[in-house]
Design a protein around this motif. Sequence first.
Motif, PDB file in Angstrom:
ATOM      1  N   VAL A  19       0.856  -1.179   0.000  1.00 39.72           N
ATOM      2  CA  VAL A  19       0.000   0.000   0.000  1.00 39.72           C
ATOM      3  C   VAL A  19       0.891   1.227   0.000  1.00 39.72           C
ATOM      4  CG1 VAL A  19      -1.674   1.279   1.383  1.00 39.72           C
ATOM      5  CG2 VAL A  19      -1.798  -1.206   1.282  1.00 39.72           C
ATOM      6  N   GLU A  20       0.526   2.219  -0.767  1.00 39.36           N
ATOM      7  CA  GLU A  20       1.292   3.468  -0.787  1.00 39.36           C
ATOM      8  C   GLU A  20       0.802   4.351   0.353  1.00 39.36           C
ATOM      9  OE1 GLU A  20       2.163   7.187  -3.796  1.00 39.36           O
ATOM     10  OE2 GLU A  20       1.617   5.252  -4.614  1.00 39.36           O
ATOM     11  N   LEU A  21       1.737   4.930   1.083  1.00 42.32           N
ATOM     12  CA  LEU A  21       1.382   5.873   2.136  1.00 42.32           C
ATOM     13  C   LEU A  21       1.561   7.278   1.583  1.00 42.32           C
ATOM     14  CD1 LEU A  21       3.030   4.340   5.327  1.00 42.32           C
ATOM     15  CD2 LEU A  21       0.628   4.325   4.684  1.00 42.32           C
ATOM     16  N   ALA A  22       0.469   7.982   1.477  1.00 39.81           N
ATOM     17  CA  ALA A  22       0.510   9.341   0.932  1.00 39.81           C
ATOM     18  C   ALA A  22       1.261  10.265   1.883  1.00 39.81           C
ATOM     19  CB  ALA A  22      -0.905   9.853   0.723  1.00 39.81           C
ATOM     20  N   GLU A  23       1.838  11.292   1.296  1.00 38.01           N
ATOM     21  CA  GLU A  23       2.514  12.285   2.121  1.00 38.01           C
ATOM     22  C   GLU A  23       1.493  12.920   3.060  1.00 38.01           C
ATOM     23  OE1 GLU A  23       4.956  15.001  -0.061  1.00 38.01           O
ATOM     24  OE2 GLU A  23       5.585  13.431  -1.441  1.00 38.01           O
ATOM     25  N   LYS A  24       1.849  13.000   4.332  1.00 34.65           N
ATOM     26  CA  LYS A  24       0.943  13.528   5.329  1.00 34.65           C
ATOM     27  C   LYS A  24       1.409  14.871   5.874  1.00 34.65           C
ATOM     28  CE  LYS A  24       1.244   9.866   8.008  1.00 34.65           C
ATOM     29  NZ  LYS A  24       0.989   8.882   9.077  1.00 34.65           N
ATOM     30  N   GLY A  25       2.513  15.387   5.369  1.00 35.67           N
ATOM     31  CA  GLY A  25       3.043  16.631   5.904  1.00 35.67           C
ATOM     32  C   GLY A  25       3.887  16.408   7.144  1.00 35.67           C
ATOM     33  N   ALA A  26       3.905  15.187   7.618  1.00 36.89           N
ATOM     34  CA  ALA A  26       4.722  14.813   8.766  1.00 36.89           C
ATOM     35  C   ALA A  26       5.378  13.479   8.426  1.00 36.89           C
ATOM     36  CB  ALA A  26       3.849  14.665  10.013  1.00 36.89           C
ATOM     37  N   PRO A  27       6.493  13.181   9.046  1.00 37.12           N
ATOM     38  CA  PRO A  27       7.166  11.916   8.750  1.00 37.12           C
ATOM     39  C   PRO A  27       6.253  10.700   8.973  1.00 37.12           C
ATOM     40  CG  PRO A  27       8.562  13.319  10.099  1.00 37.12           C
ATOM     41  CD  PRO A  27       7.207  13.972  10.030  1.00 37.12           C
ATOM     42  N   ILE A  28       6.460   9.677   8.142  1.00 36.72           N
ATOM     43  CA  ILE A  28       5.726   8.420   8.290  1.00 36.72           C
ATOM     44  C   ILE A  28       6.134   7.792   9.623  1.00 36.72           C
ATOM     45  CG2 ILE A  28       5.459   6.079   7.350  1.00 36.72           C
ATOM     46  CD1 ILE A  28       4.193   8.225   5.602  1.00 36.72           C
ATOM     47  N   GLU A  29       5.173   7.318  10.353  1.00 38.56           N
ATOM     48  CA  GLU A  29       5.444   6.662  11.635  1.00 38.56           C
ATOM     49  C   GLU A  29       5.984   5.254  11.380  1.00 38.56           C
ATOM     50  OE1 GLU A  29       5.129   7.982  14.702  1.00 38.56           O
ATOM     51  OE2 GLU A  29       4.544   9.874  13.773  1.00 38.56           O
ATOM     52  N   ASP A  30       6.855   4.788  12.274  1.00 43.44           N
ATOM     53  CA  ASP A  30       7.397   3.434  12.167  1.00 43.44           C
ATOM     54  C   ASP A  30       6.288   2.393  12.119  1.00 43.44           C
ATOM     55  OD1 ASP A  30       9.966   4.442  12.180  1.00 43.44           O
ATOM     56  OD2 ASP A  30      10.384   3.897  14.266  1.00 43.44           O
ATOM     57  N   SER A  31       5.248   2.593  12.906  1.00 43.94           N
ATOM     58  CA  SER A  31       4.142   1.624  12.946  1.00 43.94           C
ATOM     59  C   SER A  31       3.401   1.565  11.614  1.00 43.94           C
ATOM     60  CB  SER A  31       3.179   1.946  14.087  1.00 43.94           C
ATOM     61  OG  SER A  31       2.645   3.245  13.924  1.00 43.94           O
ATOM     62  N   ASP A  32       3.244   2.718  10.933  1.00 37.15           N
ATOM     63  CA  ASP A  32       2.601   2.725   9.607  1.00 37.15           C
ATOM     64  C   ASP A  32       3.459   1.964   8.598  1.00 37.15           C
ATOM     65  OD1 ASP A  32       0.497   4.275  10.566  1.00 37.15           O
ATOM     66  OD2 ASP A  32       1.400   6.156   9.910  1.00 37.15           O
ATOM     67  N   PHE A  33       4.765   2.195   8.643  1.00 34.57           N
ATOM     68  CA  PHE A  33       5.689   1.515   7.749  1.00 34.57           C
ATOM     69  C   PHE A  33       5.641   0.006   7.989  1.00 34.57           C
ATOM     70  CE2 PHE A  33      10.116  -0.077   7.098  1.00 34.57           C
ATOM     71  CZ  PHE A  33      10.128  -0.021   5.713  1.00 34.57           C
ATOM     72  N   GLY A  85       6.784   9.628   2.893  1.00 31.58           N
ATOM     73  CA  GLY A  85       5.674   8.857   2.338  1.00 31.58           C
ATOM     74  C   GLY A  85       5.942   8.471   0.897  1.00 31.58           C
ATOM     75  N   GLY A  86       5.033   7.716   0.349  1.00 35.02           N
ATOM     76  CA  GLY A  86       5.177   7.273  -1.028  1.00 35.02           C
ATOM     77  C   GLY A  86       5.032   5.772  -1.139  1.00 35.02           C
ATOM     78  N   ARG A  87       5.558   5.229  -2.201  1.00 35.56           N
ATOM     79  CA  ARG A  87       5.425   3.810  -2.510  1.00 35.56           C
ATOM     80  C   ARG A  87       6.558   3.010  -1.875  1.00 35.56           C
ATOM     81  NH1 ARG A  87       1.783   0.622  -4.248  1.00 35.56           N
ATOM     82  NH2 ARG A  87       2.377  -1.145  -5.512  1.00 35.56           N
ATOM     83  N   LEU A  88       6.244   1.815  -1.416  1.00 35.07           N
ATOM     84  CA  LEU A  88       7.234   0.908  -0.875  1.00 35.07           C
ATOM     85  C   LEU A  88       8.088   0.372  -2.018  1.00 35.07           C
ATOM     86  CD1 LEU A  88       8.103  -0.636   1.743  1.00 35.07           C
ATOM     87  CD2 LEU A  88       6.605  -2.482   0.947  1.00 35.07           C
ATOM     88  N   ARG A  89       9.397   0.473  -1.872  1.00 31.82           N
ATOM     89  CA  ARG A  89      10.325  -0.058  -2.874  1.00 31.82           C
ATOM     90  C   ARG A  89      10.851  -1.388  -2.357  1.00 31.82           C
ATOM     91  NH1 ARG A  89      16.247   2.109  -4.331  1.00 31.82           N
ATOM     92  NH2 ARG A  89      16.634   0.683  -6.043  1.00 31.82           N
TER      93      ARG A  89
END
Length: 118
Positions: A19-33, A85-89
């Motif tokens: 799943v791609e995590l859209a940019e949220k204006g704040a860093p992606i949380e470790d738990s989301d990753f 954020g963005g797509r998982l590589r």
Amino acid sequence: MDQQAGEESIANTVSENAVELAEKGAPIEDSDFEEVVRGALDAVGGTLLFKMRVEQSEEPHLAAAAFVGEGETRQFLVLTMPISGGRLRVETAAKSTSPIAGIAAAYAGLADAFGTAA
């Protein structure tokens, strides 16, 4: 199918199930990753070895090492996502230039040894 083609196929399958995590204006949380990585690995029966935040590059990112398969057929993967954020590589550890690619196999071997000793 040769081994290299098989490794690329698994890396592509994991990537397609992410799943791609859209940019949220704040860093992606470790738990989301971790949730994205685990979801992608579940689609191919993969196992997460470890994850970490990598700040020492032009583009800070979250990185994880994982494997798919058992024994001699086990294939190691490196999964990365920009902190913004963005797509998982997803790439095979054999083709990755990430320093965690070399650590993945050693970590898995250590985990195997501890599992046998327990």
